[in-house]
Design an enzyme around this catalytic site. Structure first.
Site, mmCIF file in Angstrom:
data_model
loop_
_atom_site.group_PDB
_atom_site.id
_atom_site.type_symbol
_atom_site.label_atom_id
_atom_site.label_comp_id
_atom_site.label_asym_id
_atom_site.label_seq_id
_atom_site.Cartn_x
_atom_site.Cartn_y
_atom_site.Cartn_z
ATOM 1 N N GLY A 19 -16.835 -7.356 16.680
ATOM 2 C CA GLY A 19 -16.463 -7.255 15.275
ATOM 3 C C GLY A 19 -16.043 -5.845 14.942
ATOM 4 N N GLY A 21 -15.487 -2.896 11.346
ATOM 5 C CA GLY A 21 -15.665 -2.562 9.948
ATOM 6 C C GLY A 21 -14.789 -1.383 9.597
ATOM 7 N N GLY A 22 -15.052 -0.789 8.435
ATOM 8 C CA GLY A 22 -14.197 0.274 7.947
ATOM 9 C C GLY A 22 -14.216 1.521 8.800
ATOM 10 N N GLY A 24 -15.384 1.604 12.288
ATOM 11 C CA GLY A 24 -15.322 1.453 13.730
ATOM 12 C C GLY A 24 -15.413 0.014 14.181
ATOM 13 N N VAL A 26 -17.224 -2.760 17.321
ATOM 14 C CA VAL A 26 -18.291 -2.983 18.285
ATOM 15 C C VAL A 26 -17.764 -3.939 19.345
ATOM 16 C CG1 VAL A 26 -20.655 -3.727 18.659
ATOM 17 C CG2 VAL A 26 -20.028 -2.648 16.501
ATOM 18 N N LYS A 40 -20.304 0.783 20.601
ATOM 19 C CA LYS A 40 -19.857 1.146 19.256
ATOM 20 C C LYS A 40 -18.786 2.224 19.388
ATOM 21 C CE LYS A 40 -21.986 3.132 15.072
ATOM 22 N NZ LYS A 40 -23.303 3.418 14.468
ATOM 23 N N ASP A 134 -33.421 1.616 6.577
ATOM 24 C CA ASP A 134 -32.730 0.361 6.262
ATOM 25 C C ASP A 134 -33.385 -0.789 7.012
ATOM 26 O OD1 ASP A 134 -30.910 -1.180 4.902
ATOM 27 O OD2 ASP A 134 -29.292 -0.885 6.345
#
Length: 678
Positions: A19, A21-22, A24, A26, A40, A134
C-alpha cells in the site's frame, strides 16, 4: 507493483506493494534467507527534505531500540540512501481492529492474554526510553503466538525529544490519554491509559470513550468516566486503574503485569474464529508467493461460510497483495506516523465547551422532491462559509457577523465555543485539520493574507498566525487546501498578467508555483493545485505538484470558447473532470490530455439564471449547481439531467465526505440534505 519499480532495495528482493500513503509506500520483500519483510520506502520528493530525512533517521533509531517478543523487529534500514528505507519483520496476521470487526469482542481469557502481551510490549518500549503515543487496535497485529505492536513512526523519547513537528495532535482520539488530548506532556503513563482503552475495546468491541464525533470523543476522554458496561469483572479490575485521568495514578507496566497474573501457556491462544482469520491472511500471502496453489481456507463465525483466496494470473514479482485488512493494518500503521502539521504552533489546553441544543425553526419547511432533508440547525445570523470535519461528523459555520460555530451532524449539538469575531476582508470558509480538532481560516488585512488556527473545543487561537504579504492587488482571494496545510492565491494588477503564489503552511514558507495564471483549486487530497490560463483564446489547465513544487505533465486544453466553471479529479488524480461555462462536462486523461469519454451537456433552467457556483459530489456521481437566483440542483453527471426539483433560496453550500450536502441562505438556518437516489 509498477514496471518502473526497482527489483531490490538493499539486500531485499521486492515482491509486491502492500500500500501507499501521502509520505511513502510499503512493499513486501524477502531477504537472502527467504524471510519476508515489510519495507517502508519514502516518496522521492521527501527524500530531498533534510528535516524529513532527519525525522526518518530518528524513527529508524527508535525502532532499533525496541526489541521483544511482542513487537515487529527492524531487520535492516538505510536512512542515508538516495531513497531512505526501513525493513521490519513481516507479520502475516490481522490487526486487532479487524479481528474485532470480523469476529466480535473477545472472551475474558483471550482479553487477559492480550492484555499481558501488550503490557509486556510496553515494558520493552518504555525500557528503551520511548513512548509509543499511538497505542490503538489498528497498531496491534494478532498472530498465532500472541500480539505484535507496530508503528514506531511517531514515538518520542520519554525525556521529551519529539520525532514529529509541534502543533500536530498525535494519536487516535478514542484511544489517547486526557493529557494527550489536551496537548499536554506525554509520558509513559499516557501509553498505559491507551492500553486500558484498547483492552476495553477487545472486551466490548469499542473504545470506552467513543462519541458521535471526533470532538465529542476527545471531550469524553478529557471529562467523562469510561463506559465499562459489558466488561468482565476480571478485566475491569485491570483496566480501571489504567484509565485514571491523572497520569500519576496509573500503574506502571510492571505493576500491571503483577495485577494480571500468570497466563497459562497455550498452543492456540485465541478463539477458533481468530485462528481461522489468521490462517486466511497467511493463505493470501502464500498466494502471492506461490500463484496457483490451492489456498482454500474455511472461516467459521463472522463472516460465515468458506472463503477462497483466488490466485492472480500475473507474474509473481509484479503482484499486488489482495486489499485485505492485513494490508490496511500494516500500511495505516506505518503511514500514520508520516503526517505533518505546521511548525511554529503550540498546542492549546482545550477544555470541553458547553454542549447546547441549537434553536430550531418552528415552521416545517416543505419537502423537496429528489432531495431528502436530514436535519436543520439554527445559527446566529446568515451563514457565509461552511466546512465539514474530515470524518463528516462536525459542521463548522462562519456567519455574517464574523463569528464561527460548530455542531455535530448526527444530533445537532453545539460543539465547543463560539470563535471570533474576525476582522479584515476576503474571509474564507472554515477548513478542518486532519484530526478534526482545529479549524483554520484565511483572511486579508492591509495587504497581508493571515491564516489563523482555532481550537474548536476551547474557542482559543492556536499558535502564531501565518502571515504572507500579498499586496493590494488580489485577483482571487487566498484559499486553503484540504487540511489547512497549504494556501494559494492569484495576485497582480489587472494591467499585467495574473500570477500564482502558493505557501506551505506546515513549513511556514512560500513554495514554487506556476509563474502566471489563475488558481482554480486543489484536488481533494490536497496534492495537486489546478491553475488556468488563457492562451490564444484557449483555456489551458495546468496541474501543479504541491509537495514537489513542479508542473505535472502537459496542460489540458479546453475547446475554443470554453472556460472552466468547476472541476474534480478522479482515479487518483489521473482523470480530470471539467464543467465549462457553456455547460459541457468533459473527462480528461491527465497523462495524454485526451478526453476519455463522450462529453455530456447539462440541462439548465432558463428561469433559474446563470450558474454562480458548481461542486461535484465526493463520489463524482452528481454535479450540484447554485444559480444566481439561489436555486440548487443536483445533476446526474452520467446523463446531464437534473435529479428532482431544486432547493430554493440558497447562498452557500458544502459537501461532507460521505456526500451529505449542507446549504444555507439569507435566513439563519443551515439545512442538511441527502442527494437524490440514483
Amino acid at each position: 507493483m509498477r514496471t518502473t519499480d526497482p527489483r531490490r532495495i538493499g539486500p531485499y528482493r521486492l515482491l509486491a506493494e502492500l500500500g501507499q500513503g501521502g509520505m511513502g509506500r510499503v512493499l513486501l520483500g524477502s531477504g537472502p534467507d527467504g524471510r519476508l519483510v515489510a519495507v517502508k520506502v519514502v516518496h522521492e520528493q521527501f527524500a530531498h527534505d533534510e528535516e524529513f530525512r532527519a525525522r526518518f533517521r530518528r524513527e529508524v533509531e527508535a525502532c532499533r531500540a525496541v526489541s521483544g517478543a511482542y513487537t515487529a523487529a527492524v531487520v535492516g534500514a538505510d536512512p542515508d540512501a538516495e531513497v531512505p528505507w526501513l525493513a521490519s519483520v513481516f507479520v502475516a496476521g490481522p490487526s486487532l481492529a479487524e479481528t474485532i470487526a470480523t469476529v466480535g469482542a473477545l472472551p475474558e481469557a483471550a482479553v487477559l492474554r492480550l492484555a499481558a502481551g501488550l503490557t509486556t510490549s510496553l515494558a520493552h518500549i518504555h525500557g528503551a526510553g520511548l513512548v509509543h503515543r499511538d497505542f490503538k487496535p489498528a497498531n496491534v497485529l494478532i498472530t498465532d503466538d500472541g500480539p505484535r505492536v507496530i508503528d514506531f513512526g511517531i514515538v518520542r523519547d520519554s525525556v521529551g525529544d519529539e520525532l514529529t513537528r509541534t502543533g500536530w495532535l498525535v494519536g487516535s482520539p478514542a484511544f489517547m490519554s486526557p493529557e494527550q488530548a489536551d496537548g499536554g506532556p506525554v509520558t509513559p503513563a499516557s501509553d498505559v491509559f491507551s492500553l486500558g482503552a484498547v483492552v476495553v475495546a477487545a472486551a466490548t468491541g469499542t473504545s470506552p470513550f467513543t462519541g458521535t464525533s471526533t470532538l465529542r470523543t476527545l471531550s469524553n476522554v478529557v471529562g467523562l468516566d469510561p463506559d465499562l458496561d459489558g466488561v468482565p469483572a476480571a478485566v475491569r479490575r485491570i483496566v480501571l486503574p489504567c484509565l485514571a485521568k491523572q497520569p500519576g495514578e496509573r500503574p506502571t507496566p510492571a505493576e500491571l503485569l503483577d495485577a494480571i497474573g500468570q497466563i497459562a501457556p497455550s498452543g492456540r491462544p485465541w478463539p477458533e474464529p481468530v485462528h481461522e482469520l489468521i490462517a486466511r491472511r497467511q493463505a493470501e500471502v502464500a498466494d502471492v508467493l506461490e500463484p496457483g496453489r490451492d489456498a482454500t481456507v474455511v472461516v467459521s463465525g463472522r463472516p460465515a461460510g468458506s472463503t477462497r483466496v483466488e490466485p492472480r494470473a500475473v507474474e509473481r514479482a509484479r503482484r499486488w497483495l489482495p486489499p485485505v485488512a492485513l494490508v490496511v493494518a500494516v500500511v495505516a500503521a506505518v503511514l500514520v506516523g508520516w503526517m505533518l502539521w505546521p511548525s511554529g504552533t503550540t498546542p492549546s489546553t482545550a477544555e470541553p465547551g458547553p454542549t447546547t441544543t441549537p434553536a430550531t425553526s418552528t415552521s416545517t419547511p416543505a419537502p423537496v422532491p429528489g432531495f431528502e432533508r436530514l436535519g436543520e440547525i439554527a445559527g446566529t445570523s446568515p451563514a457565509e462559509g461552511l466546512g465539514f470535519s474530515p470524518d463528516g461528523s462536525v459542521l463548522s459555520v462562519r456567519f455574517e457577523d464574523d463569528t464561527m460555530q460548530s455542531w455535530t451532524v448526527a444530533d445537532g449539538q453545539q460543539v465547543g465555543q463560539i470563535i471570533g469575531s474576525f476582522t479584515g476582508g476576503g474571509l474564507g470558509p472554515p477548513v478542518f485539520d486532519a484530526d478534526g480538532r482545529t479549524v483554520s481560516v484565511v483572511r486579508t488585512e492591509e495587504g497581508d493574507a493571515v491564516v489563523e488556527q482555532w481550537d474548536v473545543l476551547s474557542g482559543q487561537r492556536r499558535g502564531t498566525p501565518f502571515v504572507a504579504r500579498v499586496g493590494e492587488d488580489v485577483r482571487v482571494d487566498p484559499m486553503l487546501g484540504p487540511g489547512g496545510r497549504t494556501m494559494a492565491a492569484t495576485l497582480g494588477p489587472y494591467s499585467e498578467d495574473a500570477t500564482v503564489h502558493a505557501w506551505d503552511l506546515a513549513g511556514r514558507r512560500a513554495i514554487a508555483a506556476p509563474a502566471t495564471g489563475y488558481v482554480e483549486g486543489f484536488s481533494r487530497d490536497g496534492r495537486v493545485l489546478l491553475v488556468s490560463e488563457s492562451i490564444e483564446h484557449l483555456h489551458h489547465l495546468t496541474r501543479w505538484d504541491v509537495a514537489a513544487g513542479r508542473r505535472l505533465g502537459d496542460p489540458v486544453i479546453l475547446p475554443e470558447h470554453e472556460f472552466l466553471r468547476a472541476f474534480t479529479f478522479e482515479a487518483g488524480n489521473r482523470v480530470l473532470v471539467t464543467l465549462s461555462e457553456t455547460g459541457h462536462l468533459r473527462w480528461w486523461d491527465t497523462t495524454s490530455g485526451n478526453q476519455t469519454r463522450q462529453p455530456v451537456t447539462i440541462a439548465t433552467d432558463a428561469d433559474s439564471g446563470d450558474i454562480d457556483l458548481a461542486a461535484f459530489s465526493p463520489d463524482g456521481t452528481y454535479l450540484v449547481t447554485l444559480t444566481e437566483t439561489g436555486a440548487v440542483t443536483a445533476i446526474d453527471v452520467a446523463t446531464g439531467e437534473p435529479a428532482g426539483a431544486p432547493i430554493q433560496d440558497v447562498t452557500v453550500l458544502a459537501f461532507a465526505p460521505d456526500g451529505t450536502l449542507a446549504t444555507a441562505g439569507t435566513d439563519d438556518r443551515i439545512s442538511l440534505w441527502r442527494l437524490p437516489a440514483r
